[in-house]
Enzyme design. Structure first.
Site, PDB file in Angstrom:
ATOM      1  N   TYR A  79      -2.253  -6.567  16.889  1.00  0.00           N
ATOM      2  CA  TYR A  79      -2.517  -5.821  15.652  1.00  0.00           C
ATOM      3  C   TYR A  79      -3.765  -4.938  15.811  1.00  0.00           C
ATOM      4  CZ  TYR A  79      -3.016  -5.009  10.625  1.00  0.00           C
ATOM      5  OH  TYR A  79      -3.129  -4.424   9.386  1.00  0.00           O
TER       6      TYR A  79
ATOM      7  N   ASP B 191      14.024   2.947   9.767  1.00  0.00           N
ATOM      8  CA  ASP B 191      13.177   2.182  10.683  1.00  0.00           C
ATOM      9  C   ASP B 191      12.326   3.194  11.442  1.00  0.00           C
ATOM     10  OD1 ASP B 191      12.060   0.786  12.791  1.00  0.00           O
ATOM     11  OD2 ASP B 191      13.905  -0.307  13.287  1.00  0.00           O
ATOM     12  N   VAL B 192      11.016   3.118  11.285  1.00  0.00           N
ATOM     13  CA  VAL B 192      10.154   4.131  11.903  1.00  0.00           C
ATOM     14  C   VAL B 192      10.166   4.076  13.431  1.00  0.00           C
ATOM     15  CG1 VAL B 192       8.627   4.381   9.903  1.00  0.00           C
ATOM     16  CG2 VAL B 192       8.043   2.727  11.707  1.00  0.00           C
TER      17      VAL B 192
ATOM     18  N   LEU C 163       0.820  -1.209   0.000  1.00  0.00           N
ATOM     19  CA  LEU C 163       0.000   0.000   0.000  1.00  0.00           C
ATOM     20  C   LEU C 163       0.860   1.269   0.000  1.00  0.00           C
ATOM     21  CD1 LEU C 163      -2.806  -1.118   2.503  1.00  0.00           C
ATOM     22  CD2 LEU C 163      -2.609  -1.527   0.035  1.00  0.00           C
TER      23      LEU C 163
ATOM     24  N   CYS D 127       2.436   4.191   6.044  1.00  0.00           N
ATOM     25  CA  CYS D 127       1.981   2.823   5.742  1.00  0.00           C
ATOM     26  C   CYS D 127       2.864   1.755   6.371  1.00  0.00           C
ATOM     27  CB  CYS D 127       1.950   2.589   4.233  1.00  0.00           C
ATOM     28  SG  CYS D 127       0.784   3.635   3.357  1.00  0.00           S
TER      29      CYS D 127
ATOM     30  N   LYS E 265      -3.956  -0.788  15.664  1.00  0.00           N
ATOM     31  CA  LYS E 265      -4.753  -0.088  14.650  1.00  0.00           C
ATOM     32  C   LYS E 265      -5.908   0.687  15.292  1.00  0.00           C
ATOM     33  CE  LYS E 265      -2.326  -1.350  11.121  1.00  0.00           C
ATOM     34  NZ  LYS E 265      -1.578  -0.368  10.326  1.00  0.00           N
TER      35      LYS E 265
HETATM   36  N1  NAD Z   1      -2.861  -5.578   2.937  1.00  0.00           N
HETATM   37  C1  NAD Z   1      -3.947  -5.540   3.692  1.00  0.00           C
HETATM   38  O1  NAD Z   1      -4.918  -6.298   3.472  1.00  0.00           O
HETATM   39  C2  NAD Z   1      -4.045  -4.555   4.826  1.00  0.00           C
HETATM   40  C3  NAD Z   1      -5.270  -4.453   5.507  1.00  0.00           C
HETATM   41  C4  NAD Z   1      -5.383  -3.555   6.544  1.00  0.00           C
HETATM   42  C5  NAD Z   1      -4.311  -2.750   6.904  1.00  0.00           C
HETATM   43  N2  NAD Z   1      -3.130  -2.865   6.241  1.00  0.00           N
HETATM   44  C6  NAD Z   1      -2.028  -1.993   6.683  1.00  0.00           C
HETATM   45  O2  NAD Z   1      -1.477  -1.328   5.577  1.00  0.00           O
HETATM   46  C7  NAD Z   1      -0.109  -0.990   5.860  1.00  0.00           C
HETATM   47  C8  NAD Z   1       0.748  -1.428   4.686  1.00  0.00           C
HETATM   48  O3  NAD Z   1       0.704  -2.838   4.630  1.00  0.00           O
HETATM   49  P1  NAD Z   1       0.910  -3.645   3.274  1.00  0.00           P
HETATM   50  O4  NAD Z   1      -0.282  -4.495   3.091  1.00  0.00           O
HETATM   51  O5  NAD Z   1       1.313  -2.716   2.196  1.00  0.00           O
HETATM   52  O6  NAD Z   1       2.104  -4.610   3.746  1.00  0.00           O
HETATM   53  P2  NAD Z   1       3.588  -4.801   3.160  1.00  0.00           P
HETATM   54  O7  NAD Z   1       4.213  -5.823   4.023  1.00  0.00           O
HETATM   55  O8  NAD Z   1       3.512  -5.019   1.688  1.00  0.00           O
HETATM   56  O9  NAD Z   1       4.277  -3.389   3.394  1.00  0.00           O
HETATM   57  C9  NAD Z   1       4.681  -2.935   4.663  1.00  0.00           C
HETATM   58  C10 NAD Z   1       6.021  -2.248   4.501  1.00  0.00           C
HETATM   59  O10 NAD Z   1       6.361  -1.679   5.764  1.00  0.00           O
HETATM   60  C11 NAD Z   1       7.748  -1.864   5.944  1.00  0.00           C
HETATM   61  N3  NAD Z   1       8.088  -1.821   7.368  1.00  0.00           N
HETATM   62  C12 NAD Z   1       7.804  -2.745   8.313  1.00  0.00           C
HETATM   63  N4  NAD Z   1       8.328  -2.371   9.487  1.00  0.00           N
HETATM   64  C13 NAD Z   1       8.936  -1.180   9.278  1.00  0.00           C
HETATM   65  C14 NAD Z   1       9.656  -0.286  10.117  1.00  0.00           C
HETATM   66  N5  NAD Z   1       9.880  -0.559  11.418  1.00  0.00           N
HETATM   67  N6  NAD Z   1      10.137   0.864   9.586  1.00  0.00           N
HETATM   68  C15 NAD Z   1       9.942   1.126   8.270  1.00  0.00           C
HETATM   69  N7  NAD Z   1       9.284   0.312   7.424  1.00  0.00           N
HETATM   70  C16 NAD Z   1       8.782  -0.826   7.938  1.00  0.00           C
HETATM   71  C17 NAD Z   1       8.046  -3.213   5.332  1.00  0.00           C
HETATM   72  O11 NAD Z   1       9.429  -3.359   5.010  1.00  0.00           O
HETATM   73  C18 NAD Z   1       7.148  -3.200   4.097  1.00  0.00           C
HETATM   74  O12 NAD Z   1       7.832  -2.710   2.960  1.00  0.00           O
HETATM   75  C19 NAD Z   1       0.230  -1.684   7.178  1.00  0.00           C
HETATM   76  O13 NAD Z   1       0.167  -0.734   8.218  1.00  0.00           O
HETATM   77  C20 NAD Z   1      -0.864  -2.714   7.324  1.00  0.00           C
HETATM   78  O14 NAD Z   1      -1.100  -3.026   8.660  1.00  0.00           O
HETATM   79  C21 NAD Z   1      -2.968  -3.746   5.217  1.00  0.00           C
END
Ligand code: NAD
Length: 254
Positions: free
Chosen positions: A160, A57-58, A17, A84, A164
């Protein structure tokens, strides 16, 4: 807010995302800094999009501050911040081995909540010092990423859900606090999106969702998330709200 030419900073931008949001912002004309834990993938993503990739790293407060400075040195003051970066956090509160490991619980809170707070507050503090961009007095915008699990906590999603839920409830509070300074705060709560994190969702949950309980009856595409992020940024009347992006699904207990 008109996006063209503005400096944007997106976390979790190497994948899923965040990558889609970065791409949508680039297409709208923003100058985009992509931040991610994964140095190689964020560099590749930034090269592909024509953005600036920064390993960050956030959960590391100093690294976040340095990343914002690096982004601003290249692109000018950050006006758009999309958060994200996130990790899954499936765990029962009381499992077969007993009560939850609070260190594991805290790690999820640290990334998903404290990481988001760290980036958004550091960006907001800098936005407050900037001149307004338009007649409304807008100085900047923050878009965070929640999840629909914040509202329909499923069994086994303990940490989680808590992370959220906090991001969701912080939205209006932060928007109210930043209103006098012309900064909006919004949260997108995605449902089921086709990204690597979705690999952690139990198959029974996916089967349950894709069982006629949503329309369209499919995974969301990351580009649909990116499109909403851009729409939110463009529409000044959206503030202090959590928008579900979920095709109308409501999660069951498991
Ligand atoms: N995909 C879904 O269905 C879904 C649903 C609800 C919420 N979300 C939320 O959307 C957001 C993005 O998720 P996604 O689906 O794109 O997952 P993803 O795993 O594809 O992307 C997450 C990214 O965050 C990075 N990351 C993780 N920890 C980190 C840190 N400490 N510092 C910096 N970067 C870090 C990872 O390296 C990865 O590139 C997340 O917060 C997730 O909880 C996703």
């Amino acid at each position: 807010m008109k996006i063209d030419g503005l400096s944007a900073l997106v976390t979790g931008a190497a994948s899923g995302l965040g990558l889609a949001a970065a791409r949508a912002l680039r297409e709208a004309g923003a100058r985009v800094a992509l931040l991610d834990l994964d140095a190689q993938r964020v560099a590749d993503a930034a090269n592909a999009l024509g953005g600036l990739g920064i390993e960050c790293d956030v959960t590391d407060s100093g690294a976040v501050a340095r990343a914002i400075e690096t982004a601003e040195a290249r692109h000018g003051p950050v006006r758009i911040n999309v958060n994200c970066a996130g990790i899954p956090g499936g765990m029962r509160l009381v499992g077969r081995d007993g009560p939850v490991d609070t260190a594991a619980f805290a790690r999820v809170i640290e990334v998903n909540l404290i990481g988001t707070v760290s980036v958004m507050t550091k960006c907001a503090a800098r936005m407050m010092q900037l001149p307004p961009l338009n007649d409304d007095g807008e100085r900047g915008i923050i878009v965070n990423t929640g999840s629909i699990t914040a509202f329909e906590g499923q069994i086994g999603q303990g940490a989680y859900v808590a992370s959220k839920g906090a991001v969701a409830s912080l939205t209006l509070q932060a928007a109210r606090e930043f209103m006098p300074r012309g900064i909006r705060v919004m949260t997108i709560a995605p449902g089921l999106f086709r990204t690597p994190i979705a690999d952690h969702i139990p198959q029974e949950v996916i089967d349950g969702m894709l069982d006629g309980r949503m329309f369209p009856n499919r995974f969301g595409e990351p580009s649909e998330f990116g499109r909403l992020a851009v729409d939110i940024i463009r529409n000044p009347m959206l503030n202090g709200e959590v928008i579900r992006l979920d095709a109308g699904v409501r999660l069951q207990a498991r």
